[in-house]
Enzyme design. Structure first.
Site, PDB file in Angstrom:
ATOM      1  N   PRO A 111      68.254 135.398  88.626  1.00  7.30           N
ATOM      2  CA  PRO A 111      67.792 135.712  89.977  1.00  7.30           C
ATOM      3  C   PRO A 111      67.760 134.519  90.942  1.00  7.30           C
ATOM      4  CG  PRO A 111      65.927 135.563  88.479  1.00  7.30           C
ATOM      5  CD  PRO A 111      67.160 135.400  87.630  1.00  7.30           C
ATOM      6  N   ASP A 177      74.198 128.479  82.999  1.00  9.12           N
ATOM      7  CA  ASP A 177      72.922 128.912  82.396  1.00  9.12           C
ATOM      8  C   ASP A 177      73.223 130.279  81.790  1.00  9.12           C
ATOM      9  OD1 ASP A 177      70.181 128.817  81.798  1.00  9.12           O
ATOM     10  OD2 ASP A 177      69.696 129.993  83.572  1.00  9.12           O
ATOM     11  N   CYS A 230      68.064 130.011  77.119  1.00  5.44           N
ATOM     12  CA  CYS A 230      66.630 130.099  76.824  1.00  5.44           C
ATOM     13  C   CYS A 230      66.452 130.704  75.436  1.00  5.44           C
ATOM     14  CB  CYS A 230      65.899 130.896  77.898  1.00  5.44           C
ATOM     15  SG  CYS A 230      66.426 132.604  78.030  1.00  5.44           S
TER      16      CYS A 230
HETATM   17  N1  SAM Z   1      70.219 130.828  86.123  1.00  8.83           N
HETATM   18  C1  SAM Z   1      69.381 131.968  86.370  1.00  8.83           C
HETATM   19  C2  SAM Z   1      68.072 131.514  86.943  1.00  8.83           C
HETATM   20  O1  SAM Z   1      67.659 130.368  86.735  1.00  8.83           O
HETATM   21  O2  SAM Z   1      67.414 132.307  87.663  1.00  8.83           O
HETATM   22  C3  SAM Z   1      69.214 132.798  85.106  1.00  8.83           C
HETATM   23  C4  SAM Z   1      70.517 133.234  84.546  1.00  8.83           C
HETATM   24  S1  SAM Z   1      70.409 134.316  83.184  1.00  8.83           S
HETATM   25  C5  SAM Z   1      69.932 133.274  81.906  1.00  8.83           C
HETATM   26  C6  SAM Z   1      72.081 134.643  82.844  1.00  8.83           C
HETATM   27  C7  SAM Z   1      72.815 135.430  83.890  1.00  8.83           C
HETATM   28  O3  SAM Z   1      74.161 135.623  83.445  1.00  8.83           O
HETATM   29  C8  SAM Z   1      72.261 136.827  84.133  1.00  8.83           C
HETATM   30  O4  SAM Z   1      71.954 137.003  85.492  1.00  8.83           O
HETATM   31  C9  SAM Z   1      73.380 137.780  83.705  1.00  8.83           C
HETATM   32  O5  SAM Z   1      73.491 138.921  84.523  1.00  8.83           O
HETATM   33  C10 SAM Z   1      74.600 136.900  83.835  1.00  8.83           C
HETATM   34  N2  SAM Z   1      75.731 137.365  82.983  1.00  8.83           N
HETATM   35  C11 SAM Z   1      75.776 138.402  82.138  1.00  8.83           C
HETATM   36  N3  SAM Z   1      76.994 138.507  81.563  1.00  8.83           N
HETATM   37  C12 SAM Z   1      77.734 137.517  82.067  1.00  8.83           C
HETATM   38  C13 SAM Z   1      79.070 137.100  81.881  1.00  8.83           C
HETATM   39  N4  SAM Z   1      79.878 137.716  81.037  1.00  8.83           N
HETATM   40  N5  SAM Z   1      79.509 136.061  82.599  1.00  8.83           N
HETATM   41  C14 SAM Z   1      78.679 135.416  83.448  1.00  8.83           C
HETATM   42  N6  SAM Z   1      77.396 135.739  83.648  1.00  8.83           N
HETATM   43  C15 SAM Z   1      76.929 136.778  82.967  1.00  8.83           C
END
Ligand code: SAM
Length: 440
Positions: A111, A177, A230
């Site tokens: 987010p 991330d 995480c």
């Molecule tokens: N960096 C964000 C923060 O600090 O608020 C949190 C990121 S969260 C750990 C990982 C994100 O990667 C999610 O929003 C998810 O929707 C996205 N995601 C899911 N599948 C993915 C993919 N195949 N490639 C890139 N991002 C992806």
């Protein structure tokens, strides 16, 4: 979950019992990060009615005390004075070592905790490209970019491989991330617990390597990637990095100079609850190839009608978002100094959305007021965090103002802009976006 605990025991050895004490307790680490684009830590401390205790992970990070139930409804949160962020989640951006002027890509950004942390470090100089592959989450990311008053970001909703191919060799620094099995979130999030399995961990690791392999394309020679998760599982952390380095020998792990958590793979950092946060892994990778400047993108900016500049000057003083305007459809954007002009990457926002062209008038946008300081707005009203007026405003109500105020007016809480309204005859008509209003 038996298997999870067995694996944690073999990972932690003698410390496993300490981990279990945290795991079985009802207390979580909760934190906030001051948004230095809009507020200083000293100022925030004066305005909050609890003591801010620093976390070990970043200078702007503080613990939220246990007795504080919710601060998401505070006018200061609406105003973007701070971002609620799990303390250890601030560690990865610290390891990216962002400097004002850098071009930074945050590839998995929603987010937006880490993106808005990067934006603070850029201090409005350089470029932040914030991407999120899931559309609904990209919209939440955009809303946080607006709330935190970020002026120099592109927000996109694109597949990492497509985006990084189009932006080949462009960025100085990239944050990956990655989506992960979220073991560090288990205490808070029972859904992550229910999804846990060895197969899920393996499929996360496969996806994480794919994302890293996309990210590397967008990095310039000599640039840096920080990879973070995480989760605690070795497969998604040390395993992913070891495999990536085997396939990409031009990269190496670099010391990021931080001392929080504990080391792994020599310079990577692991954080467990015993270290003061719910859990994170982060590692800094350097691309050891010759420095190549980023490719230049030609910006074909169309001629802007005079009435658009007149509107800009009627609402803001001294063009606080610069002079580089672009009109796309009904939207008027104020662009950052440097911006790659890329089509087909699902861009939701470039720079600041200054306003929207309606039939025979232009209406300013929330983003522009959120990104301006009060003194950069032609009109502003300022209310105390505990005032009835700010409470009314955040509920979407009209508020009484001085009869001398006319036209678009910023609404501030202790001199931090939190939206706008339109004044006439001593009343401010509320323009706070409906979806952001306080409900009861
Ligand atoms: N960096 C964000 C923060 O600090 O608020 C949190 C990121 S969260 C750990 C990982 C994100 O990667 C999610 O929003 C998810 O929707 C996205 N995601 C899911 N599948 C993915 C993919 N195949 N490639 C890139 N991002 C992806």
């Amino acid at each position: 979950m038996k298997k999870f605990f067995e694996r944690m025991k073999s990972l932690l050895g003698d410390e496993f019992n300490d981990f279990l004490k945290f795991y079985n307790s009802e207390k979580f680490f909760r934190g906030l990060r001051v948004n230095t684009l809009k507020c200083s830590a000293d100022k925030l401390q004066k305005l909050l009615d609890f003591e801010l205790l620093k976390t070990p992970f970043c200078n702007e990070g503080f613990y939220i005390p246990e007795e504080i139930i919710s601060i998401g409804n505070s006018p200061l949160h609406h105003a973007g004075a701070f971002y609620i962020q799990e303390p250890s989640a601030t560690s990865a951006v610290e390891m990216l070592n962002v400097e004002p002027g850098d071009k930074v890509l945050d590839l998995c950004a929603a987010p937006g905790g880490k993106s808005t942390q990067i934006a603070s470090k850029l201090n409005s100089k350089g470029l932040l490209w914030s991407n999120e592959v899931v559309k609904s989450r990209a919209k939440i990311l955009l809303s946080n970019i607006e709330r935190m008053g970020v002026k120099n970001a592109v927000v996109s909703n694109c597949h990492p491989d497509l985006l990084c191919g189009k932006l080949s060799g462009y960025f100085d620094k990239i944050l990956v991330d990655a989506p992960c099995s979220g073991e560090g979130m288990f205490r808070k999030n029972s859904q992550a617990q229910n999804e846990w399995s060895i197969e899920h961990i393996k499929s996360c690791a496969t996806r994480q390597i794919q994302i890293l392999n996309s990210a590397k394309k967008a990095l310039r020679g000599g640039g840096v990637i920080v990879y973070s998760t995480c989760t605690f599982s070795k497969e998604e952390n040390e395993g992913v990095i070891t495999e990536f380095l085997k396939e990409n020998p031009e990269f190496s792990i670099e010391d990021s100079g931080v001392s929080f958590g504990r080391p792994s793979l020599q310079y990577a950092r692991r954080i467990f609850p015993m270290d003061g946060g719910e859990g994170h892994f982060a590692v800094r990778l350097r691309k050891n190839t010759e420095f190549l400047p980023s490719p230049e993108f030609k910006n074909n900016i169309s001629k802007i009608p005079d009435n658009v500049y007149k509107f800009y000057d009627d609402v803001f003083l001294n063009r606080p978002f610069g002079n580089r305007l672009e009109i796309i459809g009904e939207n008027i954007y104020a662009l950052p100094e440097e911006i790659p002009n890329i089509t087909g990457t699902g861009v939701l926002r470039k720079g600041v959305l200054l306003g929207k062209i309606k039939k025979n008038r232009i209406e300013p946008h929330h983003h522009a007021f959120m990104s301006a300081k009060p003194e950069q707005c032609r009109n502003y009203v300022d209310f105390d965090v505990n005032s009835e007026e700010i409470n009314h405003f955040l509920h979407g109500n009209e508020i009484k103002t001085d009869t001398s105020l006319k036209g678009y007016t910023a609404v501030c809480v202790n001199k931090i802009t939190t939206g706008f309204g339109k004044c006439s005859n001593g009343v401010l008509k509320n323009k706070y976006p409906k979806g952001l209003r306080t409900l009861k």
